[in-house]
Structures are given as structure tokens and as C-alpha cells.
Write a protein that holds these residues in place. Structure first.
Motif, PDB file in Angstrom:
ATOM      1  N   HIS A 284       0.815  -1.211   0.000  1.00  0.00           N
ATOM      2  CA  HIS A 284       0.000   0.000   0.000  1.00  0.00           C
ATOM      3  C   HIS A 284       0.851   1.265   0.000  1.00  0.00           C
ATOM      4  O   HIS A 284       0.400   2.316   0.458  1.00  0.00           O
ATOM      5  CB  HIS A 284      -0.935   0.010   1.213  1.00  0.00           C
ATOM      6  CG  HIS A 284      -1.884  -1.156   1.252  1.00  0.00           C
ATOM      7  ND1 HIS A 284      -2.907  -1.302   0.340  1.00  0.00           N
ATOM      8  CD2 HIS A 284      -1.947  -2.223   2.072  1.00  0.00           C
ATOM      9  CE1 HIS A 284      -3.567  -2.419   0.607  1.00  0.00           C
ATOM     10  NE2 HIS A 284      -3.000  -2.993   1.647  1.00  0.00           N
ATOM     11  N   ARG A 304       1.309   7.138  -0.907  1.00  0.00           N
ATOM     12  CA  ARG A 304       0.328   6.176  -0.450  1.00  0.00           C
ATOM     13  C   ARG A 304      -0.227   5.419  -1.650  1.00  0.00           C
ATOM     14  O   ARG A 304      -0.449   5.991  -2.715  1.00  0.00           O
ATOM     15  CB  ARG A 304      -0.824   6.889   0.265  1.00  0.00           C
ATOM     16  CG  ARG A 304      -0.418   7.706   1.477  1.00  0.00           C
ATOM     17  CD  ARG A 304       0.236   6.872   2.559  1.00  0.00           C
ATOM     18  NE  ARG A 304       0.331   7.606   3.812  1.00  0.00           N
ATOM     19  CZ  ARG A 304       1.173   7.320   4.796  1.00  0.00           C
ATOM     20  NH1 ARG A 304       2.006   6.315   4.659  1.00  0.00           N
ATOM     21  NH2 ARG A 304       1.186   8.035   5.903  1.00  0.00           N
ATOM     22  N   GLY A 305      -0.447   4.139  -1.480  1.00  0.00           N
ATOM     23  CA  GLY A 305      -1.006   3.324  -2.546  1.00  0.00           C
ATOM     24  C   GLY A 305       0.074   2.557  -3.282  1.00  0.00           C
ATOM     25  O   GLY A 305       1.147   3.085  -3.565  1.00  0.00           O
TER      26      GLY A 305
END
Length: 325
Positions: A284, A304-305
Motif C-alpha cells: 500500500h 500512499r497506494g
């Protein structure tokens, strides 16, 4: 009233530090950080972190994923400078749990991904599905080293290897007189690298809020991807390469077979001319760190991600390099 475009504003501020017009990078920035994150740059005495769509998250700590590998290489380099490790000697010479490793497995080959090791231990082909957020957590250091003994092939060809970087971290722990474990690696890293540089880099995952999901566990392969740090600590680590505290292990680059055209590799880093960089992807999160030996500029991106399923892949690494080229 018109709202100021946050991407344009961030690139204007970053360009002010780097002395360049970066506004043409807006499409690439949006592709690289669709879920928000932090870009931080430094050059000379100037430094700036620009948070994007993540209020209160600019100082991290963030998952470093494979940007942990330059820290592991820096530990090996400091141990070499202290006379406790030899770049080119078989790691089996350290004895103890490393006894019986193939003689072709050396610290330099592990740091440059040329030791002939596969990308992951064999069992990771299963645990990546059964333990999605902790694919190496079912292993211990002995299992890692057994995998090296079993699967090491002829050295010399570039093959990016979490198994290799994690093994180098375990060897660094042994060379430093610490237990052969992720915790031993963490103590050795703090004693030889992050402590002297006054960096808060840790193996302990922070408490994350929101929809980001749990951090990725690396178990005994923590040296391949298990570190957490803030943007400021990443910049300071990059600058330490340029200004002497971390020696010159990053300078001499080589081009082994297997690397894409135009790329070289050195201990802990990919290289192209005066640029050194590393980037990584966790479940993530994504991260990247680069520095330019000619201009003295350093850039870090923490996002993020994970890697998007749709749209431009590897956009973060492309943006990282475009900031400094």
C-alpha cells in the motif's frame, strides 16, 4: 475565487529549491501520486517537503519498501571501513550461521544483485498469496540462508533479489556481532549508520490511519524492504553520500549482463551518469530516493497506494529522475 492547482504549486516550490522550472511535470506528478504523498527535495543549504493531499502526513514515517536496500548497502560499507567485513570475501568466512554459503556469495555481489540468487525464496511463490501483507513472515533467518545455499546459481548476471539484499542484512548483523536476525540487523544499522547520522529510521511500523491498509511485513528479509522513515531522514541519508560520512561505496558503477540499456549498478543503487537512485513498491505504499553527484541535489518521494493496476506504471521512478535530470 480560483483555487490554486496543488500540483502546480508543489512543483513551483520544488523548482525553487532545485533551481529549475518543473511545472511541465504536472501530468507525471498526478500519475505518480494519485492517492497523495510527499515529495521532498534538497540542494545546497535549501530543503523543502511538499505534502500532496495528505494533511498532517508530511513528516511520516512512511514505508520505504526497497529503498531499504541502500541502507543495507551503507551498513555493509561501514562494516568494510571498520575492518569487520570484506566486500569480495565469501560471506561463509564469517562463520556461524553463514557457514556453508556458496563461496560465490559475497557482500559486493549481494549489494549489486549479481550473486546468482533468485528474486525471492522459493516458498514466497506460495506465501505471496497466503500471507499477502507478510509474505516472508513465516520464515526465519535459517530458512533464508538455507534458500541461499539451495538456489544460488553462477554469479555475474544482474538479477534483482530481495533474497540477496535480505541475506546481506543478516550478514551485516553477524559481522557487527549481533544475532543473525532482523532485530540484529536493526541494531547494527543503528550503531553504524543511522545513529551516527542522527536519523530516525526504524523497523517498527507506525500506526497508520485511514484506508492505506497495513504495512508490508518483510520478516527476516527486513534489509530488503522493512524500514520506515520520514522524508527529512531520507534527504539527510541521501546527502550523507554526497558529503562524505558514508564513504564512496556508491561511486564505482558497473554494467553486468541483464541490466536494461543505459543503466549501471553499484552497491545499493541503480546508476546513470552522476545519478544514483532506488525505488520500491510495498502493498500500500511506494517510495523513491535519488541524488545527483554533479549538482548535489537530492529528491525523495513517498506515496500512499501500491502500483496502480490501470494507468501509467513506474510513474514514481520516472518523476524521481525527472526532478534531478
Amino acid at each position: 475565487m480560483f483555487r490554486r492547482d496543488p500540483a502546480r504549486a508543489a512543483l513551483t516550490d520544488l523548482g525553487g529549491v532545485l533551481g529549475r522550472d518543473l511545472t511541465h511535470l504536472r501530468p507525471l506528478l498526478r500519475a505518480a501520486l494519485p492517492g497523495g504523498g510527499v515529495i521532498a527535495v534538497a540542494r545546497g543549504g535549501r530543503q523543502l517537503s511538499a505534502p500532496l493531499r495528505l494533511p498532517g502526513a508530511a513528516d511520516g514515517p512512511f514505508e520505504l519498501a526497497s529503498v531499504s536496500k541502500p541502507f543495507t548497502a551503507a551498513l555493509a560499507a561501514e562494516l568494510v571501513r571498520a575492518g569487520q567485513l570484506d566486500w569480495d570475501a565469501p560471506l561463509s568466512a564469517l562463520g556461524g550461521p553463514l557457514r556453508g554459503l556458496p563461496r560465490s556469495v559475497t557482500a559486493w555481489r549481494l549489494a549489486t544483485h549479481t550473486a546468482g540468487l533468485p528474486t525471492h525464496p522459493a516458498r514466497a511463490a506460495v506465501t505471496v498469496l497466503t500471507r499477502y501483507h507478510d509474505p516472508y513472515g513465516g520464515m526465519d533467518a535459517r530458512a533464508v540462508l538455507d534458500s541461499v545455499r539451495r538456489w544460488a546459481g553462477p554469479p555475474g548476471r544482474f538479477r534483482y533479489s530481495n533474497l540477496g539484499a535480505g541475506t546481506l542484512a543478516l550478514a551485516g548483523a553477524v559481522a557487527a556481532g549481533e544475532p543473525c536476525s532482523a532485530a540484529g540487523y536493526g541494531r547494527a544499522l543503528r550503531r553504524f549508520v543511522t545513529g551516527p547520522l542522527n536519523l530516525h529510521v526504524t523497523l517498527d511500523p507506525p500506526r497508520l490511519s485511514g484506508p492505506a491498509g497495513p504495512p508490508t511485513g518483510f520478516g527476516p528479509l527486513a534489509g530488503a524492504g522493512g524500514l520506515f522513515a520520514s522524508p527529512g531522514d531520507l534527504l539527510a541519508f541521501g546527502r550523507a553520500h554526497l558529503h562524505g560520512p558514508l564513504g564512496d561505496h556508491w561511486v564505482a558503477a558497473q554494467r553486468p549482463p541483464g541490466l536494461p540499456a543505459g543503466l549501471e549498478v553499484t552497491a545499493g543503487w541503480l546508476a546513470r551518469g552522476p545519478l544514483r537512485w532506488h525505488d520500491g513498491v510495498a502493498r500500500h505504499a511506494r517510495a523513491g530516493l535519488a541524488f545527483h553527484a554533479g549538482t548535489g541535489a537530492v529528491a525523495a518521494i513517498l506515496a500512499r497506494g501500491g502500483e496502480p493496476l490501470l494507468g501509467r506504471r513506474a510513474a514514481l521512478s520516472a518523476l524521481l529522475l525527472r526532478l534531478l535530470e
